[in-house]
Design a protein around this motif. Structure first.
Motif, mmCIF file in Angstrom:
data_model
loop_
_atom_site.group_PDB
_atom_site.id
_atom_site.type_symbol
_atom_site.label_atom_id
_atom_site.label_comp_id
_atom_site.label_asym_id
_atom_site.label_seq_id
_atom_site.Cartn_x
_atom_site.Cartn_y
_atom_site.Cartn_z
ATOM 1 N N TYR A 139 0.831 -1.204 0.000
ATOM 2 C CA TYR A 139 0.000 0.000 0.000
ATOM 3 C C TYR A 139 0.867 1.256 0.000
ATOM 4 O O TYR A 139 0.632 2.191 -0.778
ATOM 5 C CB TYR A 139 -0.920 -0.014 1.215
ATOM 6 N N LEU A 140 1.886 1.275 0.877
ATOM 7 C CA LEU A 140 2.754 2.444 0.955
ATOM 8 C C LEU A 140 3.537 2.630 -0.342
ATOM 9 O O LEU A 140 3.761 3.763 -0.788
ATOM 10 C CB LEU A 140 3.710 2.302 2.141
ATOM 11 N N ARG A 141 3.947 1.513 -0.942
ATOM 12 C CA ARG A 141 4.670 1.603 -2.209
ATOM 13 C C ARG A 141 3.771 2.195 -3.295
ATOM 14 O O ARG A 141 4.204 3.060 -4.071
ATOM 15 C CB ARG A 141 5.150 0.213 -2.624
ATOM 16 N N SER A 142 2.520 1.734 -3.341
ATOM 17 C CA SER A 142 1.585 2.277 -4.328
ATOM 18 C C SER A 142 1.322 3.750 -4.071
ATOM 19 O O SER A 142 1.247 4.556 -5.002
ATOM 20 C CB SER A 142 0.270 1.490 -4.290
ATOM 21 N N ARG A 143 1.187 4.088 -2.807
ATOM 22 C CA ARG A 143 0.927 5.490 -2.461
ATOM 23 C C ARG A 143 2.112 6.370 -2.836
ATOM 24 O O ARG A 143 1.940 7.472 -3.381
ATOM 25 C CB ARG A 143 0.636 5.604 -0.966
ATOM 26 N N LEU A 144 3.322 5.885 -2.554
ATOM 27 C CA LEU A 144 4.520 6.651 -2.895
ATOM 28 C C LEU A 144 4.637 6.819 -4.405
ATOM 29 O O LEU A 144 4.962 7.910 -4.899
ATOM 30 C CB LEU A 144 5.757 5.944 -2.339
#
Length: 264
Positions: free
Chosen positions: A69-74
């Motif tokens: 999720y954090l990777r997608s958000r970044l």
């Protein structure tokens, strides 16, 4: 009488032997109980370790999901920060001079045969990679960050509709600026175009990286190329509709968060 006494004595000796055997048996039983207690303690310890490992595995699974999720958000945030950027490929090195923004301000309207009002303005522009001293080889691309997002979109739209742009003997290509992850997803989506055409499926690739398809009036949007590939494997049977395939296809993977998920 002596015989009776002898028999009684023999019975006594047998009973004494049985007592000794019973004592030994009780000692052995006590030892086995201790061993069983040790085994039970070890099993209890193993159960605790298994429980701990399961909890840790669940924790790692949650961390993996959070990491995705954090990777997608970044990636989404970085793509948004590049929305005003354009890539120019094919501009010979040295033709831009020392002031690249001024060069692009004059060159791009001629290249696209478009009048811009207000005139094009750039926050910054530079050529990627080290400067070629001999002028040989493929020129490094120029990346420019425009002041107005609408002008960047207009230039990219012209590049899509007109194809390769020419200015004199130069053939120049304009493209949007995406992160590496997004660019790889777009390439993966584009690699499925022959399959989509073969299945007579209408499609469109939208920014940053989502594929819209429609067949027999039914539409669906994909955010992961692997999900689309799996979905297309079942479309070889023309008797199946998009709705049927949607019900039978596996749930979408969560490697890439959707825009409304990122906004939450």
């Amino acid at each position: 009488m002596d015989r009776i006494l002898q028999e009684i004595s023999a019975v006594g000796r047998k009973l004494e032997g049985m007592d000794n055997a019973m004592v030994a048996l009780m000692a052995e039983t006590r030892s086995m109980r201790l061993e069983i207690a040790g085994f039970q303690s070890q099993i209890s310890g193993l159960d605790q370790r298994v429980t701990t490992d399961q909890a840790q595995a669940a924790s790692w699974t949650n961390r993996d999901q959070e990491l995705f999720y954090l990777r997608s958000r970044l990636t989404d945030l970085e793509d948004r920060s590049r929305r005003n950027n354009i890539h120019l490929l094919g501009v010979p090195e040295g033709t831009e001079g020392a002031d690249i923004p001024s060069y692009l301000r004059d060159m791009l309207p001629k290249l696209t045969d478009t009048t811009f009002y207000p005139p094009l303005e750039f926050q910054r522009a530079h050529r990627l990679g080290p400067k070629r001293q001999d002028g040989k080889g493929r020129p490094h691309p120029i990346i420019a960050c425009m002041l107005r997002h609408g002008q960047a979109r207009k230039l990219l739209q012209k590049a899509r509709t007109q194809g390769p742009l020419r200015l004199g003997t130069m053939e120049i290509r304009l493209s949007a600026d995406f992160t590496r992850e997004t660019a790889e997803r777009r390439i993966a989506f584009l690699s499925l175009r022959p399959r989509l055409r073969h299945l007579n499926v209408k499609f469109g690739l939208f920014e940053p990286a989502r594929m819209w398809i429609t067949k027999n009036g039914e539409s669906r949007t994909f955010y992961d190329p692997e999900d689309l590939r799996i979905f297309l494997e079942g479309l070889h049977d023309t008797s199946q509709t998009m709705e049927t395939m949607t019900q039978s296809s596996p749930p979408p993977r969560t490697h890439w968060a959707k825009p409304w998920e990122l906004a939450s």
